[in-house]
Design a protein around this motif. Structure first.
Motif, PDB file in Angstrom:
ATOM      1  N   ASP A 170      -7.971  -2.420  10.078  1.00  0.00           N
ATOM      2  CA  ASP A 170      -9.270  -2.089  10.462  1.00  0.00           C
ATOM      3  C   ASP A 170      -9.442  -1.262   8.618  1.00  0.00           C
ATOM      4  OD1 ASP A 170     -10.306  -3.480  12.712  1.00  0.00           O
ATOM      5  OD2 ASP A 170      -9.567  -1.851  13.396  1.00  0.00           O
ATOM      6  N   HIS A 171     -10.593  -1.092   8.614  1.00  0.00           N
ATOM      7  CA  HIS A 171     -11.155  -0.203   6.892  1.00  0.00           C
ATOM      8  C   HIS A 171     -10.666   1.285   7.344  1.00  0.00           C
ATOM      9  CE1 HIS A 171     -11.249   0.514   3.047  1.00  0.00           C
ATOM     10  NE2 HIS A 171     -12.317   1.420   3.591  1.00  0.00           N
ATOM     11  N   ALA A 172      -9.685   2.039   6.404  1.00  0.00           N
ATOM     12  CA  ALA A 172      -9.409   2.724   7.125  1.00  0.00           C
ATOM     13  C   ALA A 172      -8.886   4.017   5.317  1.00  0.00           C
ATOM     14  CB  ALA A 172      -8.539   3.736   7.979  1.00  0.00           C
ATOM     15  N   VAL A 173      -9.021   4.269   4.904  1.00  0.00           N
ATOM     16  CA  VAL A 173      -8.238   4.937   4.258  1.00  0.00           C
ATOM     17  C   VAL A 173      -7.316   6.847   4.422  1.00  0.00           C
ATOM     18  CG1 VAL A 173      -8.179   6.130   1.285  1.00  0.00           C
ATOM     19  CG2 VAL A 173      -9.960   5.096   2.335  1.00  0.00           C
ATOM     20  N   GLU A 174      -7.551   6.392   4.911  1.00  0.00           N
ATOM     21  CA  GLU A 174      -6.298   8.624   5.644  1.00  0.00           C
ATOM     22  C   GLU A 174      -6.335   8.704   6.660  1.00  0.00           C
ATOM     23  OE1 GLU A 174      -5.841  10.329   3.361  1.00  0.00           O
ATOM     24  OE2 GLU A 174      -6.658   9.649   1.383  1.00  0.00           O
TER      25      GLU A 174
END
Length: 121
Positions: A30-34
């Protein structure tokens, strides 16, 4: 990179550059950056996938140490580098180079590495 497989919350890729035999990247699906953006449940599931891949690499190649890196200054997607290090091997005792362009494998060798890791998962 070459896709190896999907896990619970991530995808596993083999780096084509194999100065560190078995080096993989575990990419959060899934989209996550941190990391801090994930719930405890999401983070724990991701780290479970990371540990699962590291164990498969350890069983397949018996590295001296496995290094983990979450470097992503320019890539806006959470992922973890899993870098097996071998005593007397390339870069042992130092920080790994992201892409030293030293060791490329044949198609048959990539297939062998992927199968060894998959078999350990």
């Amino acid at each position: 990179m070459i896709k190896i497989c999907d896990l619970e919350v991530s995808q596993v890729f083999l780096f084509k550059e194999q100065s560190h035999l078995g080096r993989c990247n575990v990419v959060y699906k899934d989209h996550a950056v941190e990391f801090h953006e994930l719930s405890d449940t999401q983070r724990n599931a991701f780290m479970k996938d990371v540990a699962r891949v590291a164990k498969a690499i350890a069983n397949a190649y018996n590295p001296t140490k496995i290094n983990y890196g979450a470097y992503a200054d320019t890539i806006s997607h959470l992922h973890m580098h899993i870098v097996p290090k071998y005593k007397d091997g390339y870069g042992f005792g130092g920080v790994f180079e992201m892409n030293p362009q030293k060791v490329m494998l044949s198609d048959a060798e990539y297939t062998d590495v992927i199968n060894k890791i998959k078999n350990g998962l």
